[in-house]
Design a protein around this motif. Structure first.
Motif, PDB file in Angstrom:
ATOM      1  N   LEU A  19      -2.244  -9.961  -9.563  1.00 35.79           N
ATOM      2  CA  LEU A  19      -3.103  -9.959  -8.380  1.00 35.79           C
ATOM      3  C   LEU A  19      -2.976  -8.631  -7.653  1.00 35.79           C
ATOM      4  O   LEU A  19      -1.860  -8.108  -7.483  1.00 35.79           O
ATOM      5  N   GLU A  20      -4.101  -8.109  -7.209  1.00 33.51           N
ATOM      6  CA  GLU A  20      -4.094  -7.018  -6.255  1.00 33.51           C
ATOM      7  C   GLU A  20      -5.251  -7.220  -5.296  1.00 33.51           C
ATOM      8  O   GLU A  20      -6.403  -7.278  -5.719  1.00 33.51           O
ATOM      9  N   LEU A  21      -4.947  -7.339  -4.023  1.00 36.01           N
ATOM     10  CA  LEU A  21      -5.954  -7.495  -2.973  1.00 36.01           C
ATOM     11  C   LEU A  21      -5.977  -6.220  -2.144  1.00 36.01           C
ATOM     12  O   LEU A  21      -4.944  -5.767  -1.652  1.00 36.01           O
ATOM     13  N   GLY A  22      -7.167  -5.675  -1.995  1.00 37.12           N
ATOM     14  CA  GLY A  22      -7.300  -4.414  -1.296  1.00 37.12           C
ATOM     15  C   GLY A  22      -7.403  -4.583   0.222  1.00 37.12           C
ATOM     16  O   GLY A  22      -7.952  -5.561   0.718  1.00 37.12           O
ATOM     17  N   CYS A  23      -6.847  -3.607   0.935  1.00 38.35           N
ATOM     18  CA  CYS A  23      -6.928  -3.569   2.393  1.00 38.35           C
ATOM     19  C   CYS A  23      -6.961  -2.111   2.821  1.00 38.35           C
ATOM     20  O   CYS A  23      -6.070  -1.331   2.451  1.00 38.35           O
ATOM     21  N   ASN A  24      -7.973  -1.749   3.567  1.00 42.84           N
ATOM     22  CA  ASN A  24      -8.041  -0.418   4.164  1.00 42.84           C
ATOM     23  C   ASN A  24      -8.237  -0.550   5.659  1.00 42.84           C
ATOM     24  O   ASN A  24      -8.896  -1.485   6.121  1.00 42.84           O
ATOM     25  N   TYR A  25      -7.681   0.364   6.399  1.00 42.48           N
ATOM     26  CA  TYR A  25      -7.815   0.314   7.846  1.00 42.48           C
ATOM     27  C   TYR A  25      -8.326   1.658   8.342  1.00 42.48           C
ATOM     28  O   TYR A  25      -8.203   2.689   7.665  1.00 42.48           O
ATOM     29  N   SER A  26      -8.904   1.629   9.515  1.00 41.39           N
ATOM     30  CA  SER A  26      -9.323   2.885  10.126  1.00 41.39           C
ATOM     31  C   SER A  26      -8.639   2.991  11.483  1.00 41.39           C
ATOM     32  O   SER A  26      -8.846   2.145  12.353  1.00 41.39           O
ATOM     33  N   TYR A  27      -7.794   3.964  11.586  1.00 38.73           N
ATOM     34  CA  TYR A  27      -7.105   4.285  12.840  1.00 38.73           C
ATOM     35  C   TYR A  27      -6.369   5.578  12.607  1.00 38.73           C
ATOM     36  O   TYR A  27      -5.701   5.733  11.598  1.00 38.73           O
ATOM     37  N   GLY A  28      -6.488   6.505  13.522  1.00 39.97           N
ATOM     38  CA  GLY A  28      -5.914   7.816  13.298  1.00 39.97           C
ATOM     39  C   GLY A  28      -4.446   7.938  13.602  1.00 39.97           C
ATOM     40  O   GLY A  28      -3.810   8.898  13.201  1.00 39.97           O
ATOM     41  N   GLY A  29      -3.887   6.965  14.288  1.00 36.60           N
ATOM     42  CA  GLY A  29      -2.500   7.076  14.699  1.00 36.60           C
ATOM     43  C   GLY A  29      -1.568   6.254  13.836  1.00 36.60           C
ATOM     44  O   GLY A  29      -1.918   5.789  12.757  1.00 36.60           O
ATOM     45  N   THR A  30      -0.388   6.053  14.339  1.00 34.46           N
ATOM     46  CA  THR A  30       0.616   5.262  13.627  1.00 34.46           C
ATOM     47  C   THR A  30       0.285   3.783  13.762  1.00 34.46           C
ATOM     48  O   THR A  30      -0.065   3.318  14.849  1.00 34.46           O
ATOM     49  N   VAL A  31       0.390   3.076  12.662  1.00 37.43           N
ATOM     50  CA  VAL A  31       0.063   1.653  12.682  1.00 37.43           C
ATOM     51  C   VAL A  31       1.211   0.831  12.102  1.00 37.43           C
ATOM     52  O   VAL A  31       2.049   1.342  11.368  1.00 37.43           O
ATOM     53  N   ASN A  32       1.203  -0.423  12.466  1.00 34.85           N
ATOM     54  CA  ASN A  32       2.060  -1.419  11.840  1.00 34.85           C
ATOM     55  C   ASN A  32       1.143  -2.305  11.008  1.00 34.85           C
ATOM     56  O   ASN A  32       0.033  -2.622  11.437  1.00 34.85           O
ATOM     57  N   LEU A  33       1.586  -2.698   9.829  1.00 30.40           N
ATOM     58  CA  LEU A  33       0.713  -3.381   8.879  1.00 30.40           C
ATOM     59  C   LEU A  33       1.293  -4.722   8.470  1.00 30.40           C
ATOM     60  O   LEU A  33       2.505  -4.848   8.292  1.00 30.40           O
ATOM     61  N   PHE A  34       0.412  -5.688   8.319  1.00 31.84           N
ATOM     62  CA  PHE A  34       0.836  -7.053   8.038  1.00 31.84           C
ATOM     63  C   PHE A  34      -0.088  -7.685   7.002  1.00 31.84           C
ATOM     64  O   PHE A  34      -1.270  -7.375   6.931  1.00 31.84           O
ATOM     65  N   TRP A  35       0.463  -8.598   6.224  1.00 31.27           N
ATOM     66  CA  TRP A  35      -0.322  -9.534   5.444  1.00 31.27           C
ATOM     67  C   TRP A  35       0.084 -10.951   5.870  1.00 31.27           C
ATOM     68  O   TRP A  35       1.266 -11.287   5.866  1.00 31.27           O
ATOM     69  N   LEU A  46       3.226 -15.392   8.044  1.00 35.64           N
ATOM     70  CA  LEU A  46       3.476 -14.009   7.663  1.00 35.64           C
ATOM     71  C   LEU A  46       3.999 -13.932   6.231  1.00 35.64           C
ATOM     72  O   LEU A  46       4.941 -14.619   5.865  1.00 35.64           O
ATOM     73  N   LEU A  47       3.354 -13.073   5.434  1.00 29.66           N
ATOM     74  CA  LEU A  47       3.822 -12.812   4.065  1.00 29.66           C
ATOM     75  C   LEU A  47       4.769 -11.630   4.044  1.00 29.66           C
ATOM     76  O   LEU A  47       5.821 -11.671   3.409  1.00 29.66           O
ATOM     77  N   LEU A  48       4.340 -10.554   4.680  1.00 31.55           N
ATOM     78  CA  LEU A  48       5.171  -9.352   4.725  1.00 31.55           C
ATOM     79  C   LEU A  48       4.619  -8.411   5.789  1.00 31.55           C
ATOM     80  O   LEU A  48       3.498  -8.600   6.281  1.00 31.55           O
ATOM     81  N   LYS A  49       5.429  -7.399   6.119  1.00 29.46           N
ATOM     82  CA  LYS A  49       5.028  -6.451   7.152  1.00 29.46           C
ATOM     83  C   LYS A  49       5.632  -5.088   6.851  1.00 29.46           C
ATOM     84  O   LYS A  49       6.674  -4.996   6.178  1.00 29.46           O
ATOM     85  N   TYR A  50       4.956  -4.057   7.351  1.00 29.65           N
ATOM     86  CA  TYR A  50       5.453  -2.693   7.209  1.00 29.65           C
ATOM     87  C   TYR A  50       5.399  -2.019   8.571  1.00 29.65           C
ATOM     88  O   TYR A  50       4.351  -1.999   9.240  1.00 29.65           O
ATOM     89  N   PHE A  51       6.538  -1.426   8.969  1.00 25.24           N
ATOM     90  CA  PHE A  51       6.581  -0.661  10.206  1.00 25.24           C
ATOM     91  C   PHE A  51       6.895   0.798   9.911  1.00 25.24           C
ATOM     92  O   PHE A  51       6.274   1.696  10.469  1.00 25.24           O
ATOM     93  N   SER A  52       7.882   1.039   9.061  1.00 24.49           N
ATOM     94  CA  SER A  52       8.285   2.407   8.744  1.00 24.49           C
ATOM     95  C   SER A  52       9.207   2.354   7.535  1.00 24.49           C
ATOM     96  O   SER A  52       9.585   1.285   7.063  1.00 24.49           O
ATOM     97  N   GLY A  53       9.549   3.524   7.015  1.00 23.29           N
ATOM     98  CA  GLY A  53      10.496   3.583   5.912  1.00 23.29           C
ATOM     99  C   GLY A  53       9.825   3.455   4.564  1.00 23.29           C
ATOM    100  O   GLY A  53       8.706   3.935   4.361  1.00 23.29           O
ATOM    101  N   ASP A  54      10.491   2.804   3.638  1.00 26.06           N
ATOM    102  CA  ASP A  54       9.991   2.646   2.276  1.00 26.06           C
ATOM    103  C   ASP A  54       8.589   2.047   2.306  1.00 26.06           C
ATOM    104  O   ASP A  54       8.394   0.952   2.828  1.00 26.06           O
ATOM    105  N   PRO A  55       7.599   2.759   1.743  1.00 30.19           N
ATOM    106  CA  PRO A  55       6.226   2.251   1.810  1.00 30.19           C
ATOM    107  C   PRO A  55       5.966   1.050   0.905  1.00 30.19           C
ATOM    108  O   PRO A  55       4.911   0.437   0.998  1.00 30.19           O
ATOM    109  N   LEU A  56       6.901   0.727   0.045  1.00 28.78           N
ATOM    110  CA  LEU A  56       6.756  -0.462  -0.788  1.00 28.78           C
ATOM    111  C   LEU A  56       7.590  -1.571  -0.154  1.00 28.78           C
ATOM    112  O   LEU A  56       8.815  -1.478  -0.087  1.00 28.78           O
TER     113      LEU A  56
END
Lengths: 116, 117
Positions: A19-35, A46-56
């Protein structure tokens, strides 16, 4: 204004498929990302979240997502899906700046149907 | 941790009537959010509380909508003079401030489904 795009409205896979589900966002600054995931008849979880550090980042139930800053993307992956992964999946972002209150901007969601 | 609860789960009303929904966040969570979700869309932010203070309101929140969070515990969302366009799922989420903007994990309740006839 911030926005989130999820490329697929409905994905149908057989069990054990990748499975691969695509997600793109538009924002020029720093973001926090969630699935988030919503199983039939249940609330958003919540499945997972990214704030900083390892991008995986790795989440629950074998899901992972990769943040690619240059592509403004945060795609969700799972090597082998199960029938129990049938659900709706939402990508969300929140802006990371001093005036932000952390409200989430969601994509429209992708329905995943896994055939046994 | 009993999770976020919302009441009622379903509400059917006639156009022009007032409705009120309640959200009980996870205890100790100081942040509370309201979202609205219509068919085929993801949740859309409506408003946000930190403790009892309402700190942000979306432009989606018309003057017919009002939200409160007295004493920083449960919250209510009231819609006055309901319209058919208000039919949606109203979601509440709560989080515990981590001190870093936007990094809280928001825990969602089951939602209140509103149908305006």
């Amino acid at each position: 204004a911030q926005s989130v795009s999820q490329h697929n409205h409905h994905v149908i896979l057989s069990e054990a498929a990748s499975l691969e589900l695509g997600c793109n966002y538009s924002y020029g600054g720093t973001v926090n990302l969630f699935w988030y995931v919503q199983y039939p008849g249940q609330h958003l979880q919540l499945l997972l979240k990214y704030f900083s550090g390892d991008p995986l980042v790795k989440g629950i139930k074998g899901f992972e997502a990769e943040f690619i800053k240059s592509k403004f993307s945060f795609n969700l992956r799972k090597p082998s899906v199960q029938w129990s992964d049938t659900a709706e999946y939402f990508c969300a972002v929140s802006a990371n700046y001093g005036g932000s209150q952390g409200n989430l901007i969601f994509g429209k969601g992708t329905k995943l149907s896994v055939k046994p | 941790d009993t999770g976020v609860s919302q009441n009622p789960r379903h509400k059917i009303t006639k156009r022009g009537q007032n409705v009120t929904f309640r959200c009980d966040p996870i205890s100790e969570h100081n942040r509370l959010y309201w979202y609205r979700q219509t068919l085929g869309q993801g949740p859309e932010f409506l408003t946000y509380f930190q403790n009892e203070a309402q700190l942000e309101k979306s432009r989606l929140l018309s003057d017919r909508f009002s939200a409160e969070r007295p004493k920083g515990s449960f919250s209510t969302l009231e819609i006055q003079r309901t319209e058919q366009g208000d039919s949606a799922m109203y979601l509440c989420a709560s989080s515990l401030s981590s001190g870093t903007t936007g990094t809280d994990t928001q825990y969602f309740g089951p939602g209140t489904r509103l149908t305006v006839l």
